[in-house]
Design an enzyme around this catalytic site. Structure first.
Site, mmCIF file in Angstrom:
data_model
loop_
_atom_site.group_PDB
_atom_site.id
_atom_site.type_symbol
_atom_site.label_atom_id
_atom_site.label_comp_id
_atom_site.label_asym_id
_atom_site.label_seq_id
_atom_site.Cartn_x
_atom_site.Cartn_y
_atom_site.Cartn_z
ATOM 1 N N HIS A 503 1.093 -1.087 0.004
ATOM 2 C CA HIS A 503 0.022 0.165 -0.028
ATOM 3 C C HIS A 503 0.747 1.228 -0.024
ATOM 4 O O HIS A 503 0.499 2.231 -0.612
ATOM 5 C CB HIS A 503 -0.776 -0.065 1.110
ATOM 6 N N GLU A 740 -6.439 -7.012 -33.861
ATOM 7 C CA GLU A 740 -5.847 -7.709 -32.782
ATOM 8 C C GLU A 740 -5.646 -9.146 -33.010
ATOM 9 O O GLU A 740 -5.022 -9.799 -32.098
ATOM 10 C CB GLU A 740 -6.828 -7.690 -31.421
ATOM 11 N N ASP A 764 -4.040 -7.599 -27.356
ATOM 12 C CA ASP A 764 -4.261 -8.844 -27.942
ATOM 13 C C ASP A 764 -3.627 -9.242 -29.072
ATOM 14 O O ASP A 764 -3.067 -10.440 -29.393
ATOM 15 C CB ASP A 764 -5.705 -8.887 -28.314
ATOM 16 N N CYS A 811 -4.836 1.599 -29.960
ATOM 17 C CA CYS A 811 -5.286 1.881 -29.057
ATOM 18 C C CYS A 811 -4.871 0.979 -27.602
ATOM 19 O O CYS A 811 -5.323 1.132 -26.498
ATOM 20 C CB CYS A 811 -6.718 1.742 -28.810
#
Length: 885
Positions: A503, A740, A764, A811
């Site tokens: 954390h 992809e 991908d 993208c």
């Protein structure tokens, strides 16, 4: 989340959980060895009966056999353990050795499969004791009844030598025995039963924050909720018990609720289990070669300090990127005097109750502070703090921590001693689970331990006085200690222990503070007031560097800061290369709440709206009106800028339960993306209609995911045409496809005849090109979109599009990397769709690029051998990218 079982009543005909027969089951020795008490097992998880009651056998032979007739209900791939279910419903976990999960199956051979019925004495698992023993703490085999709320052990044989097939004990239904070893369920937990399963989406599994959220919800339930994973079960009210399941990303957790609101309680908790991670979940996995966190570093006060002025260089693991110059400041943990013996049971019980209540009040006040609007440092950073502190609240209400403490107080121990031992038992268990992230979450338990102990000891944590540009040195830094820091004075953090997913690492990154962890105990020798350079990008800490190095680094820091400010100030300008070539830099979005931040960073529109945010974590598909309202809100917020909406990209690692996807051996190659939409055409038609209604016409574009064949494109285009006609829309809508799947890139010219644009999904595309699962953390370092083969496919797609007058965007994650921009532009890409924080820097870089040079470097990259070679090539031609100079 997969709701495999529909709502049902608790009857023998419909309840999927086995109904225990009213008779005991005799447990026979599964192999030759020495029978011993569970307390003797050198592991607190087993010895502390955290997984259930049982016994143990130190093996003398190397074949584990069935101790009774039953069914194999769990057999992990590592084959180091197995769970059998007896005829009366008792479930017995047999775990071969301690910490053997880390062997990955080496030395184990399974003779059965999950679901197989076995007779008493049948071979289950063979193991190579000589091979395994040197690698683990012990070969002792715990035998654990994991559903101990329903069964108890009795008539146990005496400790000592035992032969395979000898009687060890009886497993008796609790209804007959008249007792139960588990905490009582809520009194309302009777009647209706609901079962469902949920897949863990957080890449770091169920750690402190999600466990705390789940436990908080379970405590408010009118039903008793139990989670199970393989042979492990957990009362959902206990965040510690949930973490001790060791649940990993991709695991499917079984949720069982019994009570008047069973269906809602189970579904709510299943949705929490399946919720994506935040903060840590968005971080990159640590390189496999990085050193492990130093979980047992020496306390700071026990380490002798170096003399002032000594020059040293340390290496650690980058937890939050950045470069900083400052002076050292040590954080010393105050040592508390914990009395072992108590002053009386009632007095100690009251003291612990009061300390927990006061600690809860302090945490609630801190949560309220970080939730207040106003100071800039709150914002998303405050959300991180709030999530962590909320998880800490759940620990205070943890029934196991309190019951364990109460037992020790009843035995005469002080409240402080009891609380400390109860918490540290759980911390030890977490660190021995073999899960790095869960081990790092032990810091959260330490935080709660210390908060309560300070109250019990009548002490307050002294605020740490910091110089300007302080570089903090500590063994570890608890989240509460981080929250108390004057962060305006903190330039960097160096921790001897901790880890990159802790954390503190998350918070440091959120506040933009350079942080290095796992730097080793020698860093604790650095005295206060020393000149420090911390380069978290390289994982290096320089103590008392040369004066010239300090000056040069300060200049780099100032240059970086000035560059970032300048880039943001100019981010709103249209992006063009010096020769006038237009390169659109747009944002990847997931909801309307992200639009404002993207526009503030200079986004020129949305190149990818992940519409699945409307579909996930719910039990029914969103309707047309709901979708239209969301899409229209985003279009309106973009104020006429382009909006590319990708149709539902579900399947594989993103499940929509109402689609009733079949079980697939290779889901990444199955019904996902547009294949799911075509398999469930009503989903597709509803979404297409909602997109077609968005105004003004022309702003929205449709993007189709997981296209592999021309037939898929033509089928969807026919649906779009039909729905346009039905709506009376006479303005055509631009339709593009994701590149992809390699097949699209290889025949891009043919696809370009059918669509208006391409958008390359490099995540991908890299997965399918390199045949590496992008959800497999072990392959993360090799799954690199800079690989020449991936770049070549992007180039082929761009060539095919350009020859037909189509545009190509990217993208995937690579579009957010400034280092990739010259390559992608050189390959023919004209749109980069990036994360909001990367947009300003990318636009600033693009404005300096020379097109002939970009093309030449891109062409040269295609002839290289590896992703590393490509990165080196780009860095050679544009050495200032990412350097700040």
């Amino acid at each position: 989340m997969k709701f495999l079982d529909r709502f049902r009543r608790a009857t023998p005909a419909t309840n999927p959980a086995p109904c225990p027969a009213p008779s005991p089951e005799v447990l026979l020795a599964p192999l030759d060895g020495t029978l011993q008490a569970l307390d003797t097992v050198p592991d607190p998880v087993f010895a502390g009966r955290m997984l259930g009651d049982g016994l143990a056998i130190d093996p003398a032979t190397n074949v584990l056999c069935a101790p009774f007739a039953g069914t194999v209900v769990a057999l992990p791939k590592t084959r180091h353990a197995i769970t059998l279910r007896a005829a009366n419903g008792a479930e017995l976990l047999m775990h071969i050795g301690i910490e053997t999960v880390g062997l990955g199956g080496d030395g184990f051979v399974a003779h059965v499969k999950e679901g197989q019925s076995v007779a008493a004495g049948d071979r289950l698992i063979s193991f190579d004791a000589a091979r395994i023993a040197p690698q683990v703490p012990s070969l002792v085999i715990p035998l654990i009844v994991t559903n101990g709320d329903d069964f108890v052990l009795r008539s146990r044989a005496a400790d000592g030598s035992v032969k395979r097939g000898a009687r060890c004990c009886e497993i008796v239904p609790a209804a007959i025995a008249g007792s139960s070893s588990m905490p009582e369920a809520p009194p309302e937990a009777e009647g209706e039963v609901f079962h469902c399963t949920s897949e863990i989406r957080d890449p770091f599994g169920i750690h402190a924050r999600p466990a705390g959220v789940i436990a908080t919800r379970a405590k408010a339930a009118a039903s008793r909720v139990t989670l199970s994973l393989g042979g492990r079960r957990a009362d959902a009210r206990s965040s510690v018990a949930i973490m001790l399941m060791g649940a990993q990303a991709g695991d499917v957790v079984h949720v069982e609720a019994i009570g008047p609101t069973a269906q809602k309680d189970a579904q709510d908790i299943a949705e929490l289990i399946a919720a994506p991670g935040s903060g840590a979940a968005a971080r990159e996995p640590r390189p496999a070669s990085a050193p492990a966190p130093a979980l047992a570093a020496k306390p700071l006060v026990a380490v002798a300090l170096d003399a002032p002025g000594i020059r040293r260089v340390f290496s650690g693991v980058s937890a939050a990127p950045g470069l900083a110059v400052g002076v050292s400041r040590r954080l010393v943990h105050e040592q508390l005097d914990i009395p072992e013996n108590g002053a009386g049971i009632e007095q100690e019980m009251a003291a612990l109750t009061d300390a927990i209540a006061r600690t809860r009040s302090a945490i609630e006040s801190a949560i309220a502070h970080f939730s207040e609007p106003g100071p800039v440092e709150h914002g998303s950073h405050g959300n991180q703090q709030t999530e962590i502190l909320t998880a800490h609240l759940s620990f205070l209400d943890d029934p196991y921590l309190r019951s364990t403490s109460d037992e020790m107080i009843t035995a005469g121990r002080s409240a402080a001693f009891a609380w400390k031992n109860a918490v540290e038992t759980q911390i030890t268990a977490l660190r021995q689970l073999g899960n790095e992230v869960l081990a790092e979450r032990a810091a959260d338990l330490l935080d709660i331990e210390r908060r309560v102990l300070l109250v019990l000891c009548g002490r307050n944590e002294t605020a740490l006085e910091l110089p300007d540009n302080a570089i903090l040195f500590a063994d570890d830094l608890l989240p509460s200690q981080f929250a108390d820091l004057d962060l305006k004075r903190v330039a960097g953090i160096c921790l001897a222990a901790s880890g990159p997913t802790s954390h503190v690492a998350i918070l440091s990154a959120s506040y933009g503070i350079a942080a290095i962890v796992a730097a080793g105990p020698d860093t604790l020798r650095v005295p206060d007031g020393q000149d420090i350079i911390i380069d978290a990008d390289k994982g290096q800490i320089s103590v008392n560097p040369a004066v010239s190095d300090v000056a040069a680094t300060r200049q780099v820091v100032e240059t970086r800061r000035a560059r970032v400010d300048a880039n943001r100030q100019a981010a709103g300008e249209i992006c063009r290369m010096p020769d006038g070539t237009r390169i659109e830099v747009v944002a990847n979005l997931g909801s309307v709440s992200e639009v404002a931040g993207a526009l503030a960073n200079g986004a020129e529109g949305c190149g990818l709206l992940r519409s699945e945010f409307l579909y996930l974590h719910r039990t029914s598909a969103p309707g047309e009106d709901e979708q239209f309202a969301e899409y229209q809100a985003i279009a309106t917020a973009l104020a006429g800028r382009p909006l590319v909406i990708r149709t539902l990209d579900a399947g594989a690692d993103k499940d929509v339960p109402y689609a009733h996807l079949p079980t697939e051996e290779n889901p990444a190659l199955g019904l996902r993306g547009v294949r799911l939409s075509l398999w469930q055409p009503d989903l597709l038609r509803t979404q297409v209609r909602a997109i077609l209604r968005v105004k003004p016409y022309g702003q929205c574009k449709i993007l189709l995911p997981m296209i592999a064949t021309l037939a898929d494109v033509r089928t969807v285009k026919a649906v779009i045409a039909a729905e346009s006609e039905a709506l009376g829309r006479d303005v055509p809508i631009e339709t593009g496809i994701m590149v992809e799947v390699p097949s699209v890139a290889l025949i891009a010219a043919q696809f370009a005849e059918e669509v208006d644009f391409f958008s390359v999904g490099t995540n991908d595309l890299t997965q399918y090109t390199l045949a590496m699962d992008r959800c497999n953390a072990r392959l993360a370092q090799q799954l690199d979109p800079f690989h020449p083969a991936v770049l070549r496919l992007i180039g082929l797609a761009a060539d095919g599009a350009r020859n037909r007058g189509r545009w190509v965007g990217v993208c995937g994650n690579i579009a957010s990397s400034p280092l990739a921009a010259p390559l992608l532009i050189g390959l023919g890409v004209t749109e980069l769709s990036a994360t909001a924080n990367a947009i300003a820097d990318i636009k600033a870089l693009v404005r300096t690029l020379d097109m002939p040079r970009c093309r030449a470097v891109a062409e040269a990259a295609l002839a290289l051998d590896s992703a590393d070679d490509v990165r080196h090539l780009v860095a050679t031609h544009w050495p200032t990218i990412g350097s700040g100079s």
